[in-house]
Design a protein around this motif. Structure first.
Motif, PDB file in Angstrom:
ATOM      1  N   GLY A  33     -67.647 -33.600 -76.155  1.00  0.00           N
ATOM      2  CA  GLY A  33     -68.911 -33.849 -75.485  1.00  0.00           C
ATOM      3  C   GLY A  33     -69.064 -35.302 -75.082  1.00  0.00           C
ATOM      4  O   GLY A  33     -68.168 -36.128 -75.264  1.00  0.00           O
ATOM      5  N   ARG A  34     -70.234 -35.610 -74.520  1.00  0.00           N
ATOM      6  CA  ARG A  34     -70.546 -36.941 -74.034  1.00  0.00           C
ATOM      7  C   ARG A  34     -71.610 -37.560 -74.936  1.00  0.00           C
ATOM      8  O   ARG A  34     -72.575 -36.891 -75.319  1.00  0.00           O
ATOM      9  CB  ARG A  34     -71.057 -36.869 -72.591  1.00  0.00           C
ATOM     10  CG  ARG A  34     -71.207 -38.236 -71.932  1.00  0.00           C
ATOM     11  CD  ARG A  34     -71.534 -38.094 -70.442  1.00  0.00           C
ATOM     12  NE  ARG A  34     -72.891 -37.648 -70.219  1.00  0.00           N
ATOM     13  CZ  ARG A  34     -73.209 -36.434 -69.797  1.00  0.00           C
ATOM     14  NH1 ARG A  34     -72.270 -35.542 -69.571  1.00  0.00           N
ATOM     15  NH2 ARG A  34     -74.474 -36.102 -69.600  1.00  0.00           N
ATOM     16  N   VAL A  35     -71.420 -38.796 -75.316  1.00  0.00           N
ATOM     17  CA  VAL A  35     -72.336 -39.474 -76.228  1.00  0.00           C
ATOM     18  C   VAL A  35     -73.688 -39.687 -75.552  1.00  0.00           C
ATOM     19  O   VAL A  35     -73.767 -40.278 -74.474  1.00  0.00           O
ATOM     20  CB  VAL A  35     -71.758 -40.826 -76.684  1.00  0.00           C
ATOM     21  CG1 VAL A  35     -72.762 -41.557 -77.572  1.00  0.00           C
ATOM     22  CG2 VAL A  35     -70.450 -40.610 -77.447  1.00  0.00           C
ATOM     23  N   TYR A  36     -74.727 -39.178 -76.189  1.00  0.00           N
ATOM     24  CA  TYR A  36     -76.094 -39.377 -75.704  1.00  0.00           C
ATOM     25  C   TYR A  36     -76.700 -40.619 -76.354  1.00  0.00           C
ATOM     26  O   TYR A  36     -77.314 -41.446 -75.688  1.00  0.00           O
ATOM     27  CB  TYR A  36     -76.940 -38.144 -76.023  1.00  0.00           C
ATOM     28  CG  TYR A  36     -78.367 -38.237 -75.543  1.00  0.00           C
ATOM     29  CD1 TYR A  36     -78.674 -38.135 -74.189  1.00  0.00           C
ATOM     30  CD2 TYR A  36     -79.407 -38.413 -76.449  1.00  0.00           C
ATOM     31  CE1 TYR A  36     -79.989 -38.222 -73.753  1.00  0.00           C
ATOM     32  CE2 TYR A  36     -80.722 -38.498 -76.021  1.00  0.00           C
ATOM     33  CZ  TYR A  36     -81.013 -38.403 -74.672  1.00  0.00           C
ATOM     34  OH  TYR A  36     -82.312 -38.492 -74.242  1.00  0.00           O
ATOM     35  N   THR A  37     -76.480 -40.741 -77.677  1.00  0.00           N
ATOM     36  CA  THR A  37     -76.917 -41.924 -78.409  1.00  0.00           C
ATOM     37  C   THR A  37     -76.262 -41.898 -79.778  1.00  0.00           C
ATOM     38  O   THR A  37     -75.627 -40.920 -80.163  1.00  0.00           O
ATOM     39  CB  THR A  37     -78.457 -41.976 -78.536  1.00  0.00           C
ATOM     40  OG1 THR A  37     -78.840 -43.248 -79.091  1.00  0.00           O
ATOM     41  CG2 THR A  37     -78.965 -40.874 -79.454  1.00  0.00           C
ATOM     42  N   THR A  38     -76.407 -42.996 -80.527  1.00  0.00           N
ATOM     43  CA  THR A  38     -75.928 -43.073 -81.907  1.00  0.00           C
ATOM     44  C   THR A  38     -77.013 -43.700 -82.769  1.00  0.00           C
ATOM     45  O   THR A  38     -77.902 -44.397 -82.264  1.00  0.00           O
ATOM     46  CB  THR A  38     -74.642 -43.924 -82.018  1.00  0.00           C
ATOM     47  OG1 THR A  38     -74.899 -45.233 -81.479  1.00  0.00           O
ATOM     48  CG2 THR A  38     -73.481 -43.289 -81.286  1.00  0.00           C
ATOM     49  N   GLN A  65     -70.718 -18.225 -67.149  1.00  0.00           N
ATOM     50  CA  GLN A  65     -70.825 -19.460 -66.405  1.00  0.00           C
ATOM     51  C   GLN A  65     -71.322 -20.565 -67.328  1.00  0.00           C
ATOM     52  O   GLN A  65     -72.073 -20.331 -68.263  1.00  0.00           O
ATOM     53  CB  GLN A  65     -71.794 -19.289 -65.235  1.00  0.00           C
ATOM     54  CG  GLN A  65     -71.269 -18.352 -64.157  1.00  0.00           C
ATOM     55  CD  GLN A  65     -72.238 -18.277 -63.003  1.00  0.00           C
ATOM     56  OE1 GLN A  65     -73.369 -18.701 -63.095  1.00  0.00           O
ATOM     57  NE2 GLN A  65     -71.772 -17.707 -61.916  1.00  0.00           N
ATOM     58  N   ALA A  66     -70.877 -21.775 -67.036  1.00  0.00           N
ATOM     59  CA  ALA A  66     -71.278 -22.906 -67.861  1.00  0.00           C
ATOM     60  C   ALA A  66     -72.789 -23.088 -67.791  1.00  0.00           C
ATOM     61  O   ALA A  66     -73.377 -23.054 -66.718  1.00  0.00           O
ATOM     62  CB  ALA A  66     -70.579 -24.173 -67.387  1.00  0.00           C
ATOM     63  N   SER A  67     -73.396 -23.269 -68.952  1.00  0.00           N
ATOM     64  CA  SER A  67     -74.837 -23.464 -69.002  1.00  0.00           C
ATOM     65  C   SER A  67     -75.125 -24.930 -69.266  1.00  0.00           C
ATOM     66  O   SER A  67     -74.230 -25.750 -69.383  1.00  0.00           O
ATOM     67  CB  SER A  67     -75.429 -22.586 -70.107  1.00  0.00           C
ATOM     68  OG  SER A  67     -74.840 -22.898 -71.355  1.00  0.00           O
ATOM     69  N   ALA A  68     -76.392 -25.256 -69.337  1.00  0.00           N
ATOM     70  CA  ALA A  68     -76.774 -26.645 -69.574  1.00  0.00           C
ATOM     71  C   ALA A  68     -76.240 -27.097 -70.929  1.00  0.00           C
ATOM     72  O   ALA A  68     -76.156 -26.300 -71.863  1.00  0.00           O
ATOM     73  CB  ALA A  68     -78.291 -26.759 -69.532  1.00  0.00           C
ATOM     74  N   PRO A  69     -75.844 -28.367 -71.055  1.00  0.00           N
ATOM     75  CA  PRO A  69     -75.304 -28.844 -72.326  1.00  0.00           C
ATOM     76  C   PRO A  69     -76.355 -28.804 -73.424  1.00  0.00           C
ATOM     77  O   PRO A  69     -77.557 -28.892 -73.165  1.00  0.00           O
ATOM     78  CB  PRO A  69     -74.882 -30.289 -72.004  1.00  0.00           C
ATOM     79  CG  PRO A  69     -75.694 -30.669 -70.809  1.00  0.00           C
ATOM     80  CD  PRO A  69     -75.872 -29.409 -70.022  1.00  0.00           C
ATOM     81  N   THR A  70     -75.891 -28.667 -74.646  1.00  0.00           N
ATOM     82  CA  THR A  70     -76.780 -28.642 -75.799  1.00  0.00           C
ATOM     83  C   THR A  70     -76.593 -29.920 -76.601  1.00  0.00           C
ATOM     84  O   THR A  70     -75.568 -30.596 -76.496  1.00  0.00           O
ATOM     85  CB  THR A  70     -76.497 -27.430 -76.696  1.00  0.00           C
ATOM     86  OG1 THR A  70     -75.110 -27.467 -77.098  1.00  0.00           O
ATOM     87  CG2 THR A  70     -76.753 -26.135 -75.965  1.00  0.00           C
ATOM     88  N   ILE A  71     -77.590 -30.238 -77.400  1.00  0.00           N
ATOM     89  CA  ILE A  71     -77.537 -31.445 -78.223  1.00  0.00           C
ATOM     90  C   ILE A  71     -76.912 -31.108 -79.571  1.00  0.00           C
ATOM     91  O   ILE A  71     -77.363 -30.192 -80.262  1.00  0.00           O
ATOM     92  CB  ILE A  71     -78.942 -32.029 -78.430  1.00  0.00           C
ATOM     93  CG1 ILE A  71     -79.501 -32.550 -77.098  1.00  0.00           C
ATOM     94  CG2 ILE A  71     -78.922 -33.152 -79.453  1.00  0.00           C
ATOM     95  CD1 ILE A  71     -80.915 -33.064 -77.193  1.00  0.00           C
TER      96      ILE A  71
END
Length: 209
Positions: A33-38, A65-71
């Motif tokens: 995934g992509r870093v949102y914050t730390t 189909q790919a859905s919106a990313p989750t946290i």
């Protein structure tokens, strides 16, 4: 090039915002995934994860189909290997989009939802639990939809009926409430789940030796 997490650098230095990673977690597997914050205080990394990016996703979900990313909120101490990933596309290669009007209310609603999801995810993390205990909790929550930690302990309550104590084996499961009349069936189901998690942990431990 993969690397082991550093004990000297701040999380924000190890995992810059918007950088993409493949993280190997003990003992749950791989997540990308992509870093949102730390957050250095809690030792957590917040990733935006695509629904199909985890190593244990089913074949059925891969066809969707790919859905919106989750946290996903991940404890840094569970990361045993970190591999930086290249972005799927360069910014310069992306087609220019016409400017759109920003709806402040929509942005605020999205932010509130994201904060709520993050808070719920934080409540599911127990700093006192071992990686195996956290993995057991995560699996029980996913399978039964209702699980919480007993406050101040590393024991788990599932469906308000079953208690699971360390070391999270079938023998450590017991009925604490039989109000629904289905406690025996719930107990059997929970025992099967914790047994499967335990077997998976043993297999992963053996493969890493």
């Amino acid at each position: 090039m993969s690397k082991k997490p550093s004990d000297t650098l701040l999380l924000s230095e190890q995992y810059p915002v918007y950088s993409s990673w493949e993280l190997t977690l003990a003992p749950t597997g791989i997540v990308r995934g992509r870093v949102y914050t730390t957050d250095n205080a809690s030792g957590c990394i917040v990733l935006l994860v695509d629904s199909q990016s985890t190593s244990h996703s089913s074949k059925q979900s891969q066809k969707k189909q790919a859905s919106a990313p989750t946290i996903h909120i991940i404890q840094a101490k569970h990361v045993v290997q970190a591999k930086p990933q290249r972005a799927s596309a360069n910014v310069s290669d992306m087609p220019m989009q016409p400017p759109t009007k920003i709806n402040r209310k929509v942005l605020e609603d999205k932010e509130r939802k994201a904060i709520k999801l993050a808070e719920e995810s934080m409540r599911q993390i127990n700093d006192k639990a071992t990686p195996a205990g956290q993995a057991c909790f995560d699996r029980l929550l996913k399978a039964c939809y209702k699980a919480h930690w007993v406050e101040g302990t590393t024991s788990i309550i599932v469906l308000d009926e079953i208690r699971v104590d360390p070391p999270y084996a079938a023998a450590n499961c017991s009925i604490v409430s039989a109000n629904s009349g289905q406690a025996s069936a719930s107990l059997e189901r929970v025992q099967k789940i914790v047994s499967a998690v335990g077997a998976s942990n043993l297999n992963q431990s053996a493969s890493t030796k």
